[in-house]
Design a protein around this motif. Structure first.
Motif, PDB file in Angstrom:
ATOM      1  N   ILE A 196      -5.544   3.442 -36.304  1.00 53.61           N
ATOM      2  CA  ILE A 196      -6.153   4.479 -35.943  1.00 53.61           C
ATOM      3  C   ILE A 196      -5.666   5.268 -34.496  1.00 53.61           C
ATOM      4  O   ILE A 196      -6.009   4.502 -33.773  1.00 53.61           O
ATOM      5  N   GLN A 197      -5.148   6.257 -34.585  1.00 51.75           N
ATOM      6  CA  GLN A 197      -4.671   6.935 -33.301  1.00 51.75           C
ATOM      7  C   GLN A 197      -4.465   8.590 -33.610  1.00 51.75           C
ATOM      8  O   GLN A 197      -4.700   9.093 -34.593  1.00 51.75           O
ATOM      9  N   GLN A 198      -4.176   9.262 -32.523  1.00 51.30           N
ATOM     10  CA  GLN A 198      -3.952  10.538 -32.643  1.00 51.30           C
ATOM     11  C   GLN A 198      -2.568  10.882 -33.044  1.00 51.30           C
ATOM     12  O   GLN A 198      -1.606  10.608 -32.421  1.00 51.30           O
ATOM     13  N   LEU A 199      -2.689  11.973 -33.932  1.00 47.27           N
ATOM     14  CA  LEU A 199      -1.175  12.428 -34.480  1.00 47.27           C
ATOM     15  C   LEU A 199      -1.112  13.579 -33.801  1.00 47.27           C
ATOM     16  O   LEU A 199      -1.951  14.789 -33.900  1.00 47.27           O
ATOM     17  N   PHE A 200       0.195  14.063 -33.388  1.00 48.58           N
ATOM     18  CA  PHE A 200       0.627  15.343 -32.662  1.00 48.58           C
ATOM     19  C   PHE A 200       1.497  16.028 -33.456  1.00 48.58           C
ATOM     20  O   PHE A 200       2.579  15.216 -33.796  1.00 48.58           O
ATOM     21  N   SER A 201       1.527  17.332 -34.043  1.00 45.44           N
ATOM     22  CA  SER A 201       2.415  18.150 -34.457  1.00 45.44           C
ATOM     23  C   SER A 201       2.472  19.514 -34.079  1.00 45.44           C
ATOM     24  O   SER A 201       1.382  20.018 -33.834  1.00 45.44           O
ATOM     25  N   LYS A 202       3.547  20.140 -33.975  1.00 50.30           N
ATOM     26  CA  LYS A 202       3.509  21.388 -33.556  1.00 50.30           C
ATOM     27  C   LYS A 202       2.485  21.746 -32.336  1.00 50.30           C
ATOM     28  O   LYS A 202       2.957  21.138 -31.278  1.00 50.30           O
ATOM     29  N   TRP A 240      -1.011  21.171 -32.215  1.00 47.91           N
ATOM     30  CA  TRP A 240      -2.179  20.527 -32.433  1.00 47.91           C
ATOM     31  C   TRP A 240      -2.067  19.029 -32.322  1.00 47.91           C
ATOM     32  O   TRP A 240      -1.015  18.593 -32.390  1.00 47.91           O
ATOM     33  N   SER A 241      -3.443  18.523 -32.315  1.00 49.97           N
ATOM     34  CA  SER A 241      -3.246  17.040 -32.509  1.00 49.97           C
ATOM     35  C   SER A 241      -4.764  16.453 -33.260  1.00 49.97           C
ATOM     36  O   SER A 241      -5.900  17.474 -33.047  1.00 49.97           O
ATOM     37  N   ILE A 242      -4.526  15.770 -34.207  1.00 49.73           N
ATOM     38  CA  ILE A 242      -6.058  15.256 -35.099  1.00 49.73           C
ATOM     39  C   ILE A 242      -5.913  13.913 -35.087  1.00 49.73           C
ATOM     40  O   ILE A 242      -4.785  13.184 -35.200  1.00 49.73           O
ATOM     41  N   ALA A 243      -7.223  13.136 -35.149  1.00 51.47           N
ATOM     42  CA  ALA A 243      -7.226  11.870 -35.285  1.00 51.47           C
ATOM     43  C   ALA A 243      -6.651  11.562 -36.715  1.00 51.47           C
ATOM     44  O   ALA A 243      -6.813  12.226 -37.641  1.00 51.47           O
ATOM     45  N   CYS A 244      -5.867  10.328 -36.807  1.00 48.83           N
ATOM     46  CA  CYS A 244      -5.177   9.870 -37.853  1.00 48.83           C
ATOM     47  C   CYS A 244      -5.376   8.492 -38.295  1.00 48.83           C
ATOM     48  O   CYS A 244      -5.348   7.550 -37.344  1.00 48.83           O
ATOM     49  N   ARG A 245      -5.254   8.065 -39.470  1.00 50.79           N
ATOM     50  CA  ARG A 245      -5.352   6.590 -39.899  1.00 50.79           C
ATOM     51  C   ARG A 245      -4.031   6.508 -40.798  1.00 50.79           C
ATOM     52  O   ARG A 245      -3.698   7.179 -41.395  1.00 50.79           O
ATOM     53  N   VAL A 246      -3.371   5.263 -40.375  1.00 51.88           N
ATOM     54  CA  VAL A 246      -1.956   4.961 -41.048  1.00 51.88           C
ATOM     55  C   VAL A 246      -2.235   3.651 -41.883  1.00 51.88           C
ATOM     56  O   VAL A 246      -2.736   2.760 -41.340  1.00 51.88           O
ATOM     57  N   ASP A 247      -2.053   3.885 -43.112  1.00 50.41           N
ATOM     58  CA  ASP A 247      -1.913   2.654 -43.947  1.00 50.41           C
ATOM     59  C   ASP A 247      -0.590   2.576 -44.674  1.00 50.41           C
ATOM     60  O   ASP A 247       0.222   3.405 -44.684  1.00 50.41           O
ATOM     61  N   ARG A 261       0.338   8.938 -30.694  1.00 52.10           N
ATOM     62  CA  ARG A 261       0.407   8.641 -29.304  1.00 52.10           C
ATOM     63  C   ARG A 261      -0.649   7.582 -29.216  1.00 52.10           C
ATOM     64  O   ARG A 261      -1.762   8.080 -29.520  1.00 52.10           O
ATOM     65  N   GLU A 262      -0.780   6.678 -28.350  1.00 52.33           N
ATOM     66  CA  GLU A 262      -1.678   5.953 -27.716  1.00 52.33           C
ATOM     67  C   GLU A 262      -1.844   5.910 -26.410  1.00 52.33           C
ATOM     68  O   GLU A 262      -1.000   5.904 -25.740  1.00 52.33           O
ATOM     69  N   ASN A 263      -3.176   6.614 -25.981  1.00 49.73           N
ATOM     70  CA  ASN A 263      -3.168   6.863 -24.563  1.00 49.73           C
ATOM     71  C   ASN A 263      -2.064   7.627 -23.922  1.00 49.73           C
ATOM     72  O   ASN A 263      -1.569   7.119 -23.021  1.00 49.73           O
ATOM     73  N   LYS A 273     -17.279  10.656 -41.135  1.00 51.45           N
ATOM     74  CA  LYS A 273     -16.639  11.023 -39.777  1.00 51.45           C
ATOM     75  C   LYS A 273     -15.816   9.662 -39.289  1.00 51.45           C
ATOM     76  O   LYS A 273     -15.450   9.640 -38.078  1.00 51.45           O
ATOM     77  N   ASN A 274     -15.931   8.796 -40.236  1.00 52.27           N
ATOM     78  CA  ASN A 274     -15.407   7.533 -39.716  1.00 52.27           C
ATOM     79  C   ASN A 274     -14.098   6.827 -40.442  1.00 52.27           C
ATOM     80  O   ASN A 274     -14.325   6.432 -41.620  1.00 52.27           O
ATOM     81  N   LEU A 275     -12.966   7.344 -39.726  1.00 47.72           N
ATOM     82  CA  LEU A 275     -11.818   6.693 -40.276  1.00 47.72           C
ATOM     83  C   LEU A 275     -11.850   5.464 -40.701  1.00 47.72           C
ATOM     84  O   LEU A 275     -11.013   4.724 -41.744  1.00 47.72           O
ATOM     85  N   GLY A 276     -12.352   4.437 -39.894  1.00 45.47           N
ATOM     86  CA  GLY A 276     -12.097   2.917 -40.029  1.00 45.47           C
ATOM     87  C   GLY A 276     -13.043   2.446 -41.259  1.00 45.47           C
ATOM     88  O   GLY A 276     -12.312   1.456 -41.804  1.00 45.47           O
ATOM     89  N   LYS A 277     -13.823   3.296 -41.696  1.00 42.41           N
ATOM     90  CA  LYS A 277     -14.747   2.694 -42.774  1.00 42.41           C
ATOM     91  C   LYS A 277     -14.377   3.083 -44.268  1.00 42.41           C
ATOM     92  O   LYS A 277     -14.864   2.925 -44.950  1.00 42.41           O
ATOM     93  N   LEU A 278     -13.198   4.044 -44.027  1.00 44.68           N
ATOM     94  CA  LEU A 278     -12.630   4.367 -45.280  1.00 44.68           C
ATOM     95  C   LEU A 278     -12.190   3.516 -46.305  1.00 44.68           C
ATOM     96  O   LEU A 278     -11.552   2.609 -45.955  1.00 44.68           O
TER      97      LEU A 278
END
Ligand code: GDP
Length: 405
Positions: free
Chosen positions: A323-329, A331-338, A373-375, A395-400
């Motif tokens: 789970i990290q922040q995804l940036f495009s154009k 904006w940025s939104i928290a994102c989970r990568v599987d 990006r991380e930090n 609101k918790n991407l980790g518990k999905l």
């Protein structure tokens, strides 16, 4: 000649099949006709490294002119450079020249490059069957059949894609024969014919990514952006979409260079007066779209390249539920990568297919580039390949609990 149409192309194909030799040979032949400056094999092979979004890519950009057009041609000497170049969207190709050595036929990187080309939206492939000096005619015919099947498998037009057989090395050495220089002239002719001039998309429903918004006293809410596709018309019923919301609105006035116009087309920068909407309800990065023309989702598939440690990336592999922040154009939104089913990890310096789950719903179109990006440090770069049906998230991407594939 600056009036000629500009087209972006590049060489793709398995290592040692002759991509760099072909690139040098093209400039050699065109230099004879006074249409390009010869760029030698060594100059291309030792192209200076460039930085794209925190990733170092070794790529040669060679320019040349044919009878009809101006080409910018990208040749990546290494396989890893090619992957990064494609996934970061560093050079978007209108068409690609697939180089296949007749001595080998299709090889793993031939397949991998075609797959990536398809994923990033390359529409047209021209095939150069190389090293024709080393095989006989029957082999060339068999390779052509095999590669046409391969194009079909990856969703390219296997029947219409032009094939040229030749020897890039003989052409580079100045041999004026069928498989030598003549094969290069033939290749350039099919490029001119088969790769279409990139056109702005005026046919699809309009879409305007919002760069900025203001309250103009006495007038109302005005948004500013460059029309990504379609034609925007005054009074069109529209919706403002993004960050979990869809707000219905309509276009009160449309301005290009501060003059009111009845309509504006893809590529134009516009100011749009919106009805029934407040500035505080708009966020940079939202899209103004034709009513019911886009789908908001929080789930996508993508091709992602994770930067190696020496490129400033992570030192540890990605294992899923990342789970990290995804940036495009803008904006940025928290994102989970599987990771894809059956894949346990992706190491820094490697790439793979992933599933993205965003904390809020957004519109992302296939071919759209992003970084993770991380930090504040870019650790990955990627490109959207597909929009999936949305999943319900708390609101918790980790518990999905997500099942992939
Ligand atoms: P790349 O890795 O795809 O860029 O391949 P290169 O252009 O570096 O070529 C790999 C090797 O194949 C080099 O040694 C070239 O000289 C050789 N080569 C390239 N084209 C031909 C050709 O048409 N005939 C022969 N015999 N060798 C070739």
């Amino acid at each position: 000649n600056s009036e000629k149409t500009h087209i972006n192309v590049g060489t793709i194909g398995h290592v040692d099949h002759g991509k760099t030799t072909l690139t040098a040979a093209i400039t050699k032949v065109l230099q004879k006709d006074g249409l390009a400056k010869f760029v030698s094999y060594d100059e291309i092979d030792k192209a200076p490294e460039e930085k794209a979004r925190g990733i170092t890519i070794n790529a040669a950009h060679v320019g040349y002119t044919t009878k009809k057009r101006h080409y910018a041609h990208t040749d990546c000497p290494g396989h890893a450079d090619f992957i990064k170049n494609m996934i970061s969207g560093a050079s978007q190709m209108d068409g690609a020249i697939l180089v296949v050595a007749a001595t080998d036929g299709q090889m793993p990187q031939t397949r991998e490059h075609l797959l990536l080309a398809k994923q990033v939206g390359v529409q047209k492939i021209v095939v150069y069957v190389n090293k024709a000096d080393l095989v006989d005619k029957e082999v060339l015919e068999l390779v052509e059949i095999e590669v046409r099947e391969l194009l079909d498998e990856f969703g390219f037009d296997s029947e219409k894609s032009p094939f040229v057989c030749g020897s890039a090395l003989k052409a580079l050495n100045g041999e004026d024969t069928e498989i030598g220089e003549k094969s290069i002239r033939k290749l350039l002719d099919v490029l001119d014919e088969y790769i279409p001039v990139p056109e702005r998309d005026f046919m699809s429903p309009f879409m305007v990514p919002i760069d900025n918004m203001f309250l103009v006293p006495g007038r109302g809410t005005v948004v500013v952006g460059t029309i990504f596709r379609g034609i925007v018309k005054k009074n069109a019923v529209s919706e403002l979409v993004g960050f979990d919301t869809k707000i219905k609105t309509s276009i009160g006035d449309l301005q290009v260079f501060k003059k009111s116009v009845p309509e504006a087309k893809a590529g134009e920068n516009v100011g749009i007066l919106l009805r029934n909407i407040k500035v505080k309800d708009i966020e940079r990065g939202m899209l103004l779209c034709e009513m019911n023309s886009v789908k908001l989702s929080n789930r996508f598939t993508a091709s992602v390249y994770f930067l190696s440690k020496s490129e400033g990336g992570r030192s540890k592999p990605i294992t899923g539920k990342y789970i990290q922040q995804l940036f495009s154009k803008t904006w940025s939104i928290a994102c989970r990568v599987d990771l894809d089913a059956g894949v346990e990890m992706i190491m820094p310096g490697e790439h793979g297919k992933v599933y993205l789950t965003l904390l809020c719903k957004m519109v992302m179109t296939p071919g759209q580039c992003f970084t993770i990006r991380e930090n504040k440090i870019t650790v990955a770069t990627g490109i959207i390949t597909e929009t999936l049906p949305e999943v319900v998230i708390t609101k918790n991407l980790g518990k999905l609990e997500l099942s992939n594939a």
